[in-house]
Scaffold this motif. Structure first.
Motif, PDB file in Angstrom:
ATOM      1  N   GLU A 203       0.642  -1.178  -0.010  1.00 18.73           N
ATOM      2  CA  GLU A 203       0.075   0.178  -0.104  1.00 18.73           C
ATOM      3  C   GLU A 203       0.796   1.297  -0.079  1.00 18.73           C
ATOM      4  N   SER A 204       2.036   1.378   0.940  1.00 20.03           N
ATOM      5  CA  SER A 204       2.699   2.495   1.009  1.00 20.03           C
ATOM      6  C   SER A 204       3.937   2.089   1.115  1.00 20.03           C
ATOM      7  N   PRO A 205       4.675   1.773   0.016  1.00 21.73           N
ATOM      8  CA  PRO A 205       6.058   1.272  -0.331  1.00 21.73           C
ATOM      9  C   PRO A 205       7.277   2.167   0.493  1.00 21.73           C
TER      10      PRO A 205
ATOM     11  N   LEU B 296       8.860   7.516 -10.101  1.00 25.98           N
ATOM     12  CA  LEU B 296       7.830   7.320  -9.225  1.00 25.98           C
ATOM     13  C   LEU B 296       6.782   8.228  -8.835  1.00 25.98           C
ATOM     14  N   LEU B 297       7.321   9.633  -8.260  1.00 25.60           N
ATOM     15  CA  LEU B 297       6.337  10.405  -7.827  1.00 25.60           C
ATOM     16  C   LEU B 297       5.444  11.100  -8.990  1.00 25.60           C
ATOM     17  N   HIS B 298       6.071  11.210 -10.246  1.00 22.98           N
ATOM     18  CA  HIS B 298       5.148  11.642 -11.328  1.00 22.98           C
ATOM     19  C   HIS B 298       4.082  10.539 -11.704  1.00 22.98           C
ATOM     20  N   GLU B 299       4.289   9.185 -10.990  1.00 25.07           N
ATOM     21  CA  GLU B 299       3.075   8.401 -11.236  1.00 25.07           C
ATOM     22  C   GLU B 299       2.327   8.424  -9.763  1.00 25.07           C
ATOM     23  N   ARG B 300       2.337   9.225  -9.461  1.00 23.81           N
ATOM     24  CA  ARG B 300       1.491   9.382  -8.049  1.00 23.81           C
ATOM     25  C   ARG B 300       1.892   8.333  -7.084  1.00 23.81           C
ATOM     26  N   PHE B 301       3.056   8.080  -6.856  1.00 21.89           N
ATOM     27  CA  PHE B 301       3.514   7.132  -5.745  1.00 21.89           C
ATOM     28  C   PHE B 301       3.154   7.547  -4.478  1.00 21.89           C
ATOM     29  N   ARG B 302       2.795   6.592  -3.876  1.00 23.10           N
ATOM     30  CA  ARG B 302       2.204   7.171  -2.471  1.00 23.10           C
ATOM     31  C   ARG B 302       2.999   6.673  -1.214  1.00 23.10           C
ATOM     32  N   GLY B 303       4.167   5.942  -1.576  1.00 24.01           N
ATOM     33  CA  GLY B 303       4.958   5.599  -0.489  1.00 24.01           C
ATOM     34  C   GLY B 303       6.199   6.597  -0.120  1.00 24.01           C
ATOM     35  N   GLN B 304       7.072   6.013   0.290  1.00 25.52           N
ATOM     36  CA  GLN B 304       8.461   6.948   0.806  1.00 25.52           C
ATOM     37  C   GLN B 304       9.449   6.521   0.203  1.00 25.52           C
ATOM     38  N   ILE B 305      10.500   7.502  -0.313  1.00 27.16           N
ATOM     39  CA  ILE B 305      11.969   7.061  -1.000  1.00 27.16           C
ATOM     40  C   ILE B 305      12.922   7.494  -0.154  1.00 27.16           C
TER      41      ILE B 305
ATOM     42  N   ALA C   7       9.872  19.693  -3.633  1.00 27.57           N
ATOM     43  CA  ALA C   7       8.513  19.697  -3.341  1.00 27.57           C
ATOM     44  C   ALA C   7       7.857  18.726  -2.771  1.00 27.57           C
ATOM     45  N   TYR C   8       8.732  17.488  -2.873  1.00 24.30           N
ATOM     46  CA  TYR C   8       8.095  16.244  -2.405  1.00 24.30           C
ATOM     47  C   TYR C   8       9.119  15.959  -1.226  1.00 24.30           C
ATOM     48  N   SER C   9       9.420  16.946  -0.174  1.00 24.24           N
ATOM     49  CA  SER C   9      10.216  16.720   0.869  1.00 24.24           C
ATOM     50  C   SER C   9       9.676  15.921   1.955  1.00 24.24           C
ATOM     51  N   ASP C  10       8.367  15.451   1.818  1.00 22.03           N
ATOM     52  CA  ASP C  10       7.448  14.801   2.641  1.00 22.03           C
ATOM     53  C   ASP C  10       7.515  13.431   2.339  1.00 22.03           C
ATOM     54  N   GLN C  11       7.953  13.055   1.005  1.00 15.97           N
ATOM     55  CA  GLN C  11       8.079  11.517   0.603  1.00 15.97           C
ATOM     56  C   GLN C  11       9.425  11.226   0.444  1.00 15.97           C
ATOM     57  N   VAL C  12      10.380  12.117   0.281  1.00 14.19           N
ATOM     58  CA  VAL C  12      11.687  11.796  -0.100  1.00 14.19           C
ATOM     59  C   VAL C  12      12.856  12.337   0.809  1.00 14.19           C
TER      60      VAL C  12
ATOM     61  N   ALA D  33       3.749  -4.059   7.032  1.00  9.95           N
ATOM     62  CA  ALA D  33       3.728  -2.993   8.128  1.00  9.95           C
ATOM     63  C   ALA D  33       3.321  -1.715   7.472  1.00  9.95           C
ATOM     64  N   ALA D  34       2.745  -0.977   8.760  1.00  4.59           N
ATOM     65  CA  ALA D  34       2.161   0.592   8.092  1.00  4.59           C
ATOM     66  C   ALA D  34       3.431   1.296   8.184  1.00  4.59           C
ATOM     67  N   ARG D  35       3.375   1.983   6.842  1.00  6.35           N
ATOM     68  CA  ARG D  35       4.668   2.555   6.464  1.00  6.35           C
ATOM     69  C   ARG D  35       4.357   4.286   6.347  1.00  6.35           C
ATOM     70  N   GLN D  36       3.040   4.648   6.418  1.00  8.95           N
ATOM     71  CA  GLN D  36       2.760   6.063   6.095  1.00  8.95           C
ATOM     72  C   GLN D  36       3.390   6.816   7.186  1.00  8.95           C
ATOM     73  N   GLY D  37       4.079   7.966   6.731  1.00 13.86           N
ATOM     74  CA  GLY D  37       4.755   8.970   7.575  1.00 13.86           C
ATOM     75  C   GLY D  37       5.690   8.347   8.527  1.00 13.86           C
ATOM     76  N   ILE D  38       6.406   7.526   8.251  1.00 15.98           N
ATOM     77  CA  ILE D  38       7.562   6.943   8.857  1.00 15.98           C
ATOM     78  C   ILE D  38       8.798   7.942   8.904  1.00 15.98           C
ATOM     79  N   GLU D  39       9.420   8.246   9.900  1.00 20.25           N
ATOM     80  CA  GLU D  39      10.465   9.076  10.118  1.00 20.25           C
ATOM     81  C   GLU D  39      11.970   8.393   9.840  1.00 20.25           C
ATOM     82  N   LEU D  40      12.662   9.391   9.113  1.00 23.00           N
ATOM     83  CA  LEU D  40      13.979   8.714   8.761  1.00 23.00           C
ATOM     84  C   LEU D  40      14.998   8.171   9.907  1.00 23.00           C
ATOM     85  N   ALA D  41      14.846   8.893  10.998  1.00 24.55           N
ATOM     86  CA  ALA D  41      15.440   8.612  12.022  1.00 24.55           C
ATOM     87  C   ALA D  41      15.134   7.234  12.407  1.00 24.55           C
ATOM     88  N   SER D  42      13.973   6.708  12.084  1.00 23.26           N
ATOM     89  CA  SER D  42      13.810   5.245  12.763  1.00 23.26           C
ATOM     90  C   SER D  42      14.575   4.250  11.646  1.00 23.26           C
TER      91      SER D  42
END
Length: 273
Positions: free
Chosen positions: A61-63, A79-88, A107-112, A219-228
């Motif tokens: 769901e949110s790779p 990926l982001l141009h294809e409306r990717f919903r995960g994080q990179i 502009a995609y700092s919340d995902q990359v 696993a639930a991946r939405q909003g995962i923090e880089l520090a983790s």
């Protein structure tokens, strides 16, 4: 003879036999012109880069994706141009290339997240990512087989590995770096991978997809923090994020954030910034 040797070393091999820092330096020199030189086209990037990976991740769901040697952010942007919903998480040793990536991806700092680091010892815990990618870069790494092992290490069970491997006449000019297809397939077979497929990709490369052995854990991946996700390059400990840097909870090493990039290389006790 000297001119031919210099051309081979710096143009064809891109400094690969002189060490990772020299490779990074050659990319720093051309970073501002790199996309124009390569002539990347959005439609082609969608077709050749994003679409194949998204098909492999359709059930996630949110790779969480790691792009090793991201350069100017080719794969994240596709990926982001294809409306990717995960994080990179995108990693490279060329700060010049990462600056270009940040200009495109800010502009995609919340995902990359962008990291300055090499691929020889990835700063992540085992089994972290749903997918690990490395495009058009493996042959320029000092120890490609060891880098491949690191990518597999940080890949979660059931996760997707997406690689390219240099083939064609230029590959023969990169002994010890470019790996012939039969040997490349054997290298993959020696890893804890299953369902690996290798086929021709564009002109100069083979494309390889594989899955890490083991049962996928959803696993639930939405909003995962880089520090983790990160571990300290200096001691392997967990890190925490501050306003302008990350710091190790164990050894207190600090890793600044500058121009949108976390500076791990050169701040890990093995080099200078």
């Amino acid at each position: 003879v000297l001119l031919a040797l210099a051309y081979w070393q710096m143009i064809i091999a891109e400094g690969a036999y002189l060490g990772a820092r020299v490779v990074a330096w050659t990319y720093d020199l051309v970073a501002s012109r790199y996309d124009a030189i390569k002539q990347f086209k959005p439609q082609n990037e969608s077709w050749f880069v994003a679409a194949p990976l998204l098909r492999e991740l359709v059930e996630v769901e949110s790779p969480l994706v790691l792009d090793v040697a991201t350069g100017t952010g080719r794969l994240p942007l596709a990926l982001l141009h294809e409306r990717f919903r995960g994080q990179i998480v995108a990693l490279d040793l060329s700060r010049g290339m990462l600056r270009q990536a940040w200009r495109k991806l800010a502009a995609y700092s919340d995902q990359v997240s962008l990291l300055w680091h090499d691929a020889s010892r990835l700063p992540f815990f085992d089994g972290t990512f749903d997918a690990v990618t490395c495009l058009e870069s493996l042959e320029f790494m000092p120890h490609p087989r060891e880098a491949l092992s690191e990518m597999v290490r940080v890949l979660a069970p059931g996760g997707v590995l997406f690689l390219t491997n240099r083939v064609g006449y230029e590959a023969r000019l990169l002994p010890g770096r470019a790996i012939p297809r039969p040997e490349f397939e054997q290298v993959l077979a020696e890893q804890p991978l299953s369902d690996f497929r290798v086929r021709r990709w564009q002109v100069k490369y083979d494309q390889a997809f594989a899955r890490k052995t083991g049962e996928r854990v959803v696993a639930a991946r939405q909003g995962i923090e880089l520090a983790s996700l990160l571990r300290c390059p200096a001691c392997g400990g967990a890190v925490q994020r501050g306003a302008t840097s990350f710091s190790c909870r164990n050894c207190q090493h600090t890793y600044p954030i500058r121009e949108g990039v976390v500076l791990l290389a050169g701040h890990d006790g093995r080099g200078t910034s």
